[in-house]
Write a protein that holds these residues in place. Structure first.
Motif, PDB file in Angstrom:
ATOM      1  N   THR A 175      61.948  19.085  69.467  1.00 34.13           N
ATOM      2  CA  THR A 175      63.210  18.372  69.283  1.00 34.13           C
ATOM      3  C   THR A 175      63.675  17.885  70.645  1.00 34.13           C
ATOM      4  O   THR A 175      63.777  18.667  71.593  1.00 34.13           O
ATOM      5  CB  THR A 175      64.273  19.288  68.645  1.00 34.13           C
ATOM      6  OG1 THR A 175      63.800  19.706  67.369  1.00 34.13           O
ATOM      7  CG2 THR A 175      65.597  18.560  68.477  1.00 34.13           C
ATOM      8  N   PRO A 217      67.076  14.624  65.728  1.00 35.49           N
ATOM      9  CA  PRO A 217      67.896  14.612  64.521  1.00 35.49           C
ATOM     10  C   PRO A 217      68.941  13.493  64.624  1.00 35.49           C
ATOM     11  O   PRO A 217      69.132  12.927  65.701  1.00 35.49           O
ATOM     12  CB  PRO A 217      68.560  15.992  64.538  1.00 35.49           C
ATOM     13  CG  PRO A 217      68.614  16.373  65.975  1.00 35.49           C
ATOM     14  CD  PRO A 217      67.400  15.748  66.612  1.00 35.49           C
ATOM     15  N   GLU A 243      60.959   6.916  60.941  1.00 39.37           N
ATOM     16  CA  GLU A 243      61.941   7.820  60.368  1.00 39.37           C
ATOM     17  C   GLU A 243      61.247   9.083  59.885  1.00 39.37           C
ATOM     18  O   GLU A 243      60.094   9.049  59.449  1.00 39.37           O
ATOM     19  CB  GLU A 243      62.664   7.131  59.221  1.00 39.37           C
ATOM     20  CG  GLU A 243      63.498   5.950  59.684  1.00 39.37           C
ATOM     21  CD  GLU A 243      64.215   5.248  58.539  1.00 39.37           C
ATOM     22  OE1 GLU A 243      64.249   5.782  57.419  1.00 39.37           O
ATOM     23  OE2 GLU A 243      64.729   4.157  58.795  1.00 39.37           O
ATOM     24  N   ILE A 285      62.013  13.641  58.868  1.00 43.79           N
ATOM     25  CA  ILE A 285      62.777  14.649  58.153  1.00 43.79           C
ATOM     26  C   ILE A 285      64.253  14.700  58.579  1.00 43.79           C
ATOM     27  O   ILE A 285      64.559  14.457  59.753  1.00 43.79           O
ATOM     28  CB  ILE A 285      62.090  16.028  58.311  1.00 43.79           C
ATOM     29  CG1 ILE A 285      62.638  17.036  57.327  1.00 43.79           C
ATOM     30  CG2 ILE A 285      62.178  16.527  59.745  1.00 43.79           C
ATOM     31  CD1 ILE A 285      61.822  18.316  57.235  1.00 43.79           C
ATOM     32  N   TYR A 286      65.117  14.977  57.638  1.00 45.39           N
ATOM     33  CA  TYR A 286      66.568  15.123  57.858  1.00 45.39           C
ATOM     34  C   TYR A 286      67.201  13.868  58.461  1.00 45.39           C
ATOM     35  O   TYR A 286      68.126  13.949  59.246  1.00 45.39           O
ATOM     36  CB  TYR A 286      66.877  16.342  58.736  1.00 45.39           C
ATOM     37  CG  TYR A 286      66.292  17.624  58.222  1.00 45.39           C
ATOM     38  CD1 TYR A 286      66.561  18.070  56.924  1.00 45.39           C
ATOM     39  CD2 TYR A 286      65.451  18.392  59.008  1.00 45.39           C
ATOM     40  CE1 TYR A 286      66.011  19.251  56.440  1.00 45.39           C
ATOM     41  CE2 TYR A 286      64.899  19.575  58.531  1.00 45.39           C
ATOM     42  CZ  TYR A 286      65.190  19.991  57.247  1.00 45.39           C
ATOM     43  OH  TYR A 286      64.643  21.155  56.772  1.00 45.39           O
ATOM     44  N   ASP A 287      66.676  12.700  58.109  1.00 41.71           N
ATOM     45  CA  ASP A 287      67.173  11.417  58.610  1.00 41.71           C
ATOM     46  C   ASP A 287      67.026  11.271  60.121  1.00 41.71           C
ATOM     47  O   ASP A 287      67.772  10.543  60.758  1.00 41.71           O
ATOM     48  CB  ASP A 287      68.641  11.195  58.203  1.00 41.71           C
ATOM     49  CG  ASP A 287      68.803  11.111  56.696  1.00 41.71           C
ATOM     50  OD1 ASP A 287      67.927  10.502  56.043  1.00 41.71           O
ATOM     51  OD2 ASP A 287      69.795  11.665  56.184  1.00 41.71           O
ATOM     52  N   GLY A 288      66.048  11.968  60.690  1.00 44.10           N
ATOM     53  CA  GLY A 288      65.779  11.880  62.123  1.00 44.10           C
ATOM     54  C   GLY A 288      64.765  10.803  62.432  1.00 44.10           C
ATOM     55  O   GLY A 288      64.395   9.997  61.567  1.00 44.10           O
ATOM     56  N   TYR A 331      60.774  14.745  68.113  1.00 42.28           N
ATOM     57  CA  TYR A 331      61.711  14.558  67.007  1.00 42.28           C
ATOM     58  C   TYR A 331      63.150  14.576  67.509  1.00 42.28           C
ATOM     59  O   TYR A 331      63.511  15.416  68.350  1.00 42.28           O
ATOM     60  CB  TYR A 331      61.526  15.685  65.992  1.00 42.28           C
ATOM     61  CG  TYR A 331      62.633  15.757  64.963  1.00 42.28           C
ATOM     62  CD1 TYR A 331      62.653  14.872  63.897  1.00 42.28           C
ATOM     63  CD2 TYR A 331      63.649  16.695  65.072  1.00 42.28           C
ATOM     64  CE1 TYR A 331      63.674  14.930  62.953  1.00 42.28           C
ATOM     65  CE2 TYR A 331      64.668  16.758  64.135  1.00 42.28           C
ATOM     66  CZ  TYR A 331      64.683  15.868  63.083  1.00 42.28           C
ATOM     67  OH  TYR A 331      65.691  15.920  62.161  1.00 42.28           O
TER      68      TYR A 331
END
Length: 124
Positions: A9, A55, A33, A35-38, A53
């Motif tokens: 992250t 978020p 794009e 997971i979780y709109d990241g 990644y």
């Protein structure tokens, strides 16, 4: 068996990817794009990569990784020319340290983007 990737992250995957590609001669393998709109950018070579990644909201640094279960302490990158990569690290504004010459190789460390520590190793 081999390690294919590590997912980190970060605050800005595109910026971190550009820095790592410049330092290690890597390429962007994929981005988009996730997971979780990241948003994620994969950087590396044909064999392995780092998934960077972010978020959709601002993130903060966690406590010291060496004192946290599951903490990422550093990422080791094997290179052919240690001096060349160290020059790139310095030119990018990072500070190499903890140099060591040990059997079977040489190494140094630096704090990269998002306070991730990298160990750069050469067995040449």
């Amino acid at each position: 068996m081999k390690l294919e990737h590590v997912n980190l992250t970060v605050r800005d995957p595109k910026t971190t990817a550009a820095i790592l590609c410049e330092l290690f001669d890597w390429q962007v393998r994929w981005e988009g794009e996730s997971i979780y709109d990241g948003y994620t950018v994969h950087v590396g070579d044909t064999e392995s990569y780092l998934a960077l990644y972010a978020p959709p909201k601002e993130i903060q640094n966690a406590e010291e990784s060496y004192y946290r279960a599951g903490g990422l302490n550093h990422i080791g990158i094997v290179v052919a020319d240690l001096d060349m990569v160290e020059a790139r690290v310095k030119a990018a504004g990072f500070v190499p340290g903890s140099h060591a010459d040990y059997e079977p190789g040489k190494r140094f460390y630096f704090e990269g983007p998002d306070d991730v520590e990298y160990e750069v190793i050469s067995y040449a």
